[in-house]
Motif scaffolding. Structure first.
Motif, PDB file in Angstrom:
ATOM      1  N   HIS A  83       7.746  16.421 -51.331  1.00 44.11           N
ATOM      2  CA  HIS A  83       6.700  15.597 -51.946  1.00 44.11           C
ATOM      3  C   HIS A  83       7.061  14.113 -51.848  1.00 44.11           C
ATOM      4  CE1 HIS A  83       3.782  14.146 -54.813  1.00 44.11           C
ATOM      5  NE2 HIS A  83       4.758  13.619 -55.538  1.00 44.11           N
ATOM      6  N   PHE A  84       8.326  13.795 -52.125  1.00 47.35           N
ATOM      7  CA  PHE A  84       8.743  12.389 -52.060  1.00 47.35           C
ATOM      8  C   PHE A  84       8.725  11.870 -50.620  1.00 47.35           C
ATOM      9  CE2 PHE A  84      11.160  12.868 -56.278  1.00 47.35           C
ATOM     10  CZ  PHE A  84      10.042  12.468 -56.977  1.00 47.35           C
ATOM     11  N   SER A  85       9.078  12.728 -49.665  1.00 44.75           N
ATOM     12  CA  SER A  85       9.024  12.304 -48.251  1.00 44.75           C
ATOM     13  C   SER A  85       7.592  11.950 -47.862  1.00 44.75           C
ATOM     14  CB  SER A  85       9.539  13.414 -47.336  1.00 44.75           C
ATOM     15  OG  SER A  85      10.892  13.660 -47.597  1.00 44.75           O
ATOM     16  N   ILE A  86       6.646  12.742 -48.361  1.00 48.80           N
ATOM     17  CA  ILE A  86       5.226  12.465 -48.066  1.00 48.80           C
ATOM     18  C   ILE A  86       4.821  11.137 -48.700  1.00 48.80           C
ATOM     19  CG2 ILE A  86       2.846  13.260 -48.471  1.00 48.80           C
ATOM     20  CD1 ILE A  86       4.043  16.161 -48.417  1.00 48.80           C
ATOM     21  N   ARG A  87       5.244  10.940 -49.960  1.00 46.77           N
ATOM     22  CA  ARG A  87       4.902   9.696 -50.655  1.00 46.77           C
ATOM     23  C   ARG A  87       5.532   8.490 -49.959  1.00 46.77           C
ATOM     24  NH1 ARG A  87       0.958   8.466 -53.042  1.00 46.77           N
ATOM     25  NH2 ARG A  87       2.016   6.924 -54.325  1.00 46.77           N
ATOM     26  N   ILE A  88       6.796   8.649 -49.544  1.00 49.60           N
ATOM     27  CA  ILE A  88       7.495   7.534 -48.876  1.00 49.60           C
ATOM     28  C   ILE A  88       6.795   7.200 -47.558  1.00 49.60           C
ATOM     29  CG2 ILE A  88       9.654   6.864 -47.713  1.00 49.60           C
ATOM     30  CD1 ILE A  88      11.116   8.486 -49.929  1.00 49.60           C
ATOM     31  N   SER A  89       6.355   8.234 -46.833  1.00 47.37           N
ATOM     32  CA  SER A  89       5.648   7.992 -45.569  1.00 47.37           C
ATOM     33  C   SER A  89       4.379   7.187 -45.818  1.00 47.37           C
ATOM     34  CB  SER A  89       5.264   9.319 -44.908  1.00 47.37           C
ATOM     35  OG  SER A  89       6.418  10.040 -44.590  1.00 47.37           O
ATOM     36  N   ALA A  90       3.636   7.573 -46.870  1.00 45.18           N
ATOM     37  CA  ALA A  90       2.398   6.851 -47.196  1.00 45.18           C
ATOM     38  C   ALA A  90       2.716   5.414 -47.602  1.00 45.18           C
ATOM     39  CB  ALA A  90       1.660   7.580 -48.311  1.00 45.18           C
ATOM     40  N   LEU A  91       3.750   5.251 -48.416  1.00 44.38           N
ATOM     41  CA  LEU A  91       4.118   3.901 -48.875  1.00 44.38           C
ATOM     42  C   LEU A  91       4.601   3.035 -47.717  1.00 44.38           C
ATOM     43  CD1 LEU A  91       5.891   4.811 -52.233  1.00 44.38           C
ATOM     44  CD2 LEU A  91       3.781   3.534 -51.988  1.00 44.38           C
ATOM     45  N   THR A  92       5.362   3.640 -46.782  1.00 41.98           N
ATOM     46  CA  THR A  92       5.852   2.898 -45.612  1.00 41.98           C
ATOM     47  C   THR A  92       4.671   2.361 -44.811  1.00 41.98           C
ATOM     48  OG1 THR A  92       7.755   4.361 -45.509  1.00 41.98           O
ATOM     49  CG2 THR A  92       7.311   3.076 -43.544  1.00 41.98           C
ATOM     50  N   LYS A  93       3.664   3.236 -44.636  1.00 39.16           N
ATOM     51  CA  LYS A  93       2.475   2.827 -43.888  1.00 39.16           C
ATOM     52  C   LYS A  93       1.755   1.683 -44.604  1.00 39.16           C
ATOM     53  CE  LYS A  93       0.071   6.240 -41.961  1.00 39.16           C
ATOM     54  NZ  LYS A  93      -0.890   7.366 -41.935  1.00 39.16           N
ATOM     55  N   GLN A  94       1.657   1.815 -45.939  1.00 42.31           N
ATOM     56  CA  GLN A  94       0.970   0.769 -46.714  1.00 42.31           C
ATOM     57  C   GLN A  94       1.734  -0.552 -46.668  1.00 42.31           C
ATOM     58  OE1 GLN A  94       0.726   2.771 -50.475  1.00 42.31           O
ATOM     59  NE2 GLN A  94      -1.113   3.903 -49.923  1.00 42.31           N
ATOM     60  N   VAL A  95       3.061  -0.472 -46.783  1.00 44.51           N
ATOM     61  CA  VAL A  95       3.881  -1.694 -46.745  1.00 44.51           C
ATOM     62  C   VAL A  95       3.746  -2.363 -45.377  1.00 44.51           C
ATOM     63  CG1 VAL A  95       6.266  -2.564 -46.728  1.00 44.51           C
ATOM     64  CG2 VAL A  95       5.542  -0.991 -48.502  1.00 44.51           C
ATOM     65  N   ARG A  96       3.750  -1.546 -44.302  1.00 49.38           N
ATOM     66  CA  ARG A  96       3.626  -2.108 -42.948  1.00 49.38           C
ATOM     67  C   ARG A  96       2.289  -2.825 -42.792  1.00 49.38           C
ATOM     68  NH1 ARG A  96       4.395   2.289 -40.036  1.00 49.38           N
ATOM     69  NH2 ARG A  96       2.209   2.682 -39.700  1.00 49.38           N
ATOM     70  N   ARG A  97       1.229  -2.171 -43.235  1.00 49.44           N
ATOM     71  CA  ARG A  97      -0.118  -2.768 -43.151  1.00 49.44           C
ATOM     72  C   ARG A  97      -0.181  -4.088 -43.913  1.00 49.44           C
ATOM     73  NH1 ARG A  97      -4.425  -1.644 -39.782  1.00 49.44           N
ATOM     74  NH2 ARG A  97      -3.169  -0.293 -38.511  1.00 49.44           N
ATOM     75  N   LEU A  98       0.321  -4.050 -45.155  1.00 51.11           N
ATOM     76  CA  LEU A  98       0.288  -5.253 -45.992  1.00 51.11           C
ATOM     77  C   LEU A  98       1.089  -6.384 -45.355  1.00 51.11           C
ATOM     78  CD1 LEU A  98       0.707  -3.869 -49.611  1.00 51.11           C
ATOM     79  CD2 LEU A  98      -1.135  -5.324 -48.805  1.00 51.11           C
TER      80      LEU A  98
END
Lengths: 115, 241
Positions: A83-98
């Motif tokens: 679950h945390f790996s999935i969340r980290i992947s989503a957050l990584t994508k969001q941080v990259r976009r931002l």
């Protein structure tokens, strides 16, 4: 209740209280506290309710009760890590976009300030 | 179509020693052309070197990786409505004399993406053995899936038309190592690819992202990415996420 039962009951109470306190201090979001609290409650009842533990041990083909608790603990850790790996992947994508959009905005702003 | 907007995109990470020469060569070989350097969180003087050369610079506050730096350039290019992007590495590996070849190919041929290949003509490029094996495996996979010969699947020397750039501004772009999986993705989306011969030099100052312990992750990532790309629903050219 054996010594191991007392230890697991104590650990589950401490885990529940600690997670609750983390949420109260806003160090942990409610969203992430859910899994830990469910795990603490599950360990608590499994430690106290000997019959249930026996039945589950029998159902899963276990040979002793502590191994049943550790078995479910292991499954829980795998699930929560995934679950945390999935969340980290989503957050990584969001941080990259931002970061990308912010970098472009900053560059444009600097250019406008120069003009 | 001589009045097209063309952008040369250079992702750069700690390239203070080579970037100045690359920028000078581009100006010499491609004339008056817009240049964008995406400084990917460099800790050296990369940003200052680019600014001193008078080119547009976008700086990431920290290192995001090669693919993400390229994607920042794509987003910028899409916002500014450029028609063609030529992307080139900042380490001096790519010969800037070919920029005009890329532009000519995209202008005059029915092609959306032109890929510079160091292997189409014997230009004396010496490939390390491990890389040669990887190239052979991934080149053959890309050739088999796309139905056309791909000799240099890891080449970062490319030119893209604006429809491809728009496609790559979306989340389906593979941001860490956009190589073979990216070519397959483009093919599945219906874009037309073409390799053109280019001269490349060995990058002596830069640590290749296909070296060291990273190569194990690279191989794993590339195989996984290719398989999942093939198993996903084919993306549309004008995919809106």
């Amino acid at each position: 209740m054996g010594r191991l039962g007392i230890i697991t009951v104590c650990l589950s109470v401490i885990l529940f209280a600690y997670v609750f306190e983390l949420v109260r201090r806003r160090h942990l979001n409610e969203e992430y506290s859910f899994g830990w609290m469910v795990a603490a409650v599950f360990i608590f009842f499994l430690s106290l309710w000997r019959d249930l533990l026996e039945k589950i041990t029998y159902m899963i083909g276990g040979t002793n009760y502590p191994s049943t608790i550790f078995f479910f603990g292991f499954i829980f850790l795998i699930i929560i890590n995934l679950h945390f790996s999935i969340r980290i992947s989503a957050l990584t994508k969001q941080v990259r976009r931002l970061t990308q959009k912010l970098s472009i905005l900053v560059s444009d702003l600097e250019e406008k300030e120069k003009e | 179509m001589e009045n097209e907007k063309i952008l040369v995109l250079i992702p750069a990470y700690n390239e203070e020693l080579s970037l100045g020469k690359v920028l000078g060569d581009i100006k010499k070989n491609a004339g008056d052309i817009d240049i964008l350097v995406v400084n990917d969180g460099s800790i050296d003087q990369t940003e200052e070197v680019a600014k001193k050369a008078g080119v547009k610079v976008i700086s990431h506050p920290f290192n995001l990786g090669y693919g993400a730096a390229l994607q920042t350039g794509y987003i910028y290019s899409h916002q500014k409505n450029y028609d063609i992007i030529v992307q080139i590495d900042a380490d001096g590996q790519h010969d800037t004399i070919h920029i005009k070849d890329f532009i000519h190919t995209l202008r005059n041929e029915d092609v959306d993406v032109a890929i510079g290949s160091r292997y189409l003509k014997n230009n004396g490029y010496k490939t390390p053995v491990m890389r040669k094996i990887g190239m052979m495996i991934f080149g053959n996979i890309a050739s088999f899936i796309t139905g056309q010969k791909i000799t240099d699947p890891t080449s970062g020397f490319q030119a893209l038309k604006k429809n491809v750039v728009h496609f790559f501004t979306q989340d389906l772009y593979p941001p860490d190592y956009p190589d073979t999986d990216m070519l397959i993705l483009l093919h599945l989306a219906g874009f037309r690819l073409k390799e053109i011969p280019v001269k490349m030099y060995a990058a002596h100052m830069k640590k290749s992202m296909h070296r060291g312990h990273k190569i194990i992750y690279y191989i794993f990532k590339m195989f996984l990415s290719i398989v999942v790309t093939l198993m996903r629903k084919n993306p549309s050219k004008d995919n809106k996420e």
